[in-house]
Design an enzyme around this catalytic site. Structure first.
Site, PDB file in Angstrom:
ATOM      1  N   PRO A 286       0.815  -1.216   0.000  1.00 46.36           N
ATOM      2  CA  PRO A 286       0.000   0.000   0.000  1.00 46.36           C
ATOM      3  C   PRO A 286       0.851   1.269   0.000  1.00 46.36           C
ATOM      4  O   PRO A 286       1.747   1.420   0.830  1.00 46.36           O
ATOM      5  CB  PRO A 286      -0.824  -0.112   1.284  1.00 46.36           C
ATOM      6  N   GLU A 287       0.586   2.144  -0.936  1.00 46.63           N
ATOM      7  CA  GLU A 287       1.273   3.434  -1.028  1.00 46.63           C
ATOM      8  C   GLU A 287       0.345   4.522  -0.474  1.00 46.63           C
ATOM      9  O   GLU A 287      -0.794   4.226  -0.117  1.00 46.63           O
ATOM     10  CB  GLU A 287       1.584   3.745  -2.497  1.00 46.63           C
TER      11      GLU A 287
END
Ligand SMILES: [Zn+2]
Length: 287
Positions: free
Chosen positions: A2-3
């Site tokens: 996840p960014e």
């Protein structure tokens, strides 16, 4: 992994669901995340109200009544699911990556509210929860990190001065969390393509105009990714009912061998490794 855009989608889903709700209890099924869950975890949450869910870079910040906080970092594979007591949830995931449904295994933490609970799932356990006593400690916690792309301190003066006399290339700086927080590998390639700057260019050689482009395009790319729900690999609706889809907008990331998308350019997108990370660019458009 996840960014920032994916974490922002989790924040929005969670905030909508748990803001102003009172925690009944927490259930810890496995203490061994990246940092061990402390023994006062339950008392930190129990009977407290959630003021709101915030975010700094890739950290979720749960604001609790009585002025304390809990940070959540999703690590490599953490997801947060919203599970209703009575309804059968079709989709429980608060974002778009990994499973849209609550997995059977690796559900480590549950925060229980009146009619629903939120469940932290993390097969690789690189994510963590961290209790923070007060606002001063919260500020200290992020001392070592540079500003976010949306921060007013991420401005021309900061960027241009930071780069003077620096020998490293611009791509490495975009991934350096001390310089800027929350830009991941996908977005670094996209920002540089949009800015027409070669990823191998020494940061100290960037003009003021180029620095300005980096600043505005960082915001632009991340805002677009957030509005598209992030770069999910799978195509499913999250609990807010929106579909992820920034992966359909990639101009260079994982596009090596394909024709450059800039009008009039006939070159192909190239891939090269910079600081151990795959980097995608067009040699003709990015100088
Ligand atoms: Zn090109």
């Amino acid at each position: 992994m996840p960014e920032l855009p994916e974490v922002e989608i989790v924040r929005q889903s969670l905030n909508k669901k748990i803001k102003q709700k009172k925690v009944k209890k927490v259930i810890i099924r496995n203490r061994n995340l990246r940092f061990k869950i402390p023994f006062n975890f339950n008392s930190h949450f129990q009977n407290k109200r959630i003021i709101k869910v915030g975010r700094f870079s890739k950290y979720l910040i749960i604001y609790l009544s009585q002025g304390s906080y809990c940070l959540i970092h999703l690590g490599m594979s953490g997801t947060i699911h919203i599970v209703e007591n009575k309804k059968i949830n079709k989709f429980t995931n608060s974002s778009f990556y990994n499973s849209p449904f609550l997995p059977k295994k690796h559900n480590h933490i549950e925060i229980v509210f009146d009619n629903f609970k939120i469940v932290y799932n993390d097969p690789r356990r690189f994510g963590f929860f961290q209790l923070i006593k007060n606002n001063l400690d919260l500020k200290k916690r992020f001392n070592h990190l540079g500003p976010e792309p949306f921060d007013k301190n991420f401005n021309l003066e900061y960027v241009y001065n930071y780069f003077s006399k620096k020998k490293k290339d611009i791509k490495s700086f975009l991934l350096d969390q001390k310089f800027i927080s929350g830009i991941g590998n996908i977005y670094a390639s996209e920002i540089l393509f949009l800015s027409k700057i070669n990823p191998s260019k020494k940061a100290s050689l960037l003009s003021k105009n180029e620095c300005q482009k980096i600043i505005s395009n960082s915001k632009k790319i991340l805002l677009k990714a957030i509005s598209k729900g992030g770069s999910s690999i799978r195509d499913f609706k999250n609990t807010l009912g929106i579909k992820g889809g920034f992966q359909n907008e990639f101009k260079v990331y994982q596009q090596d061998g394909k024709k450059c998308k800039n009008l009039g350019c006939t070159d192909l997108i190239k891939k090269k490794i910079i600081s151990n990370r795959s980097t995608f660019f067009c040699d003709s458009c990015q100088k």
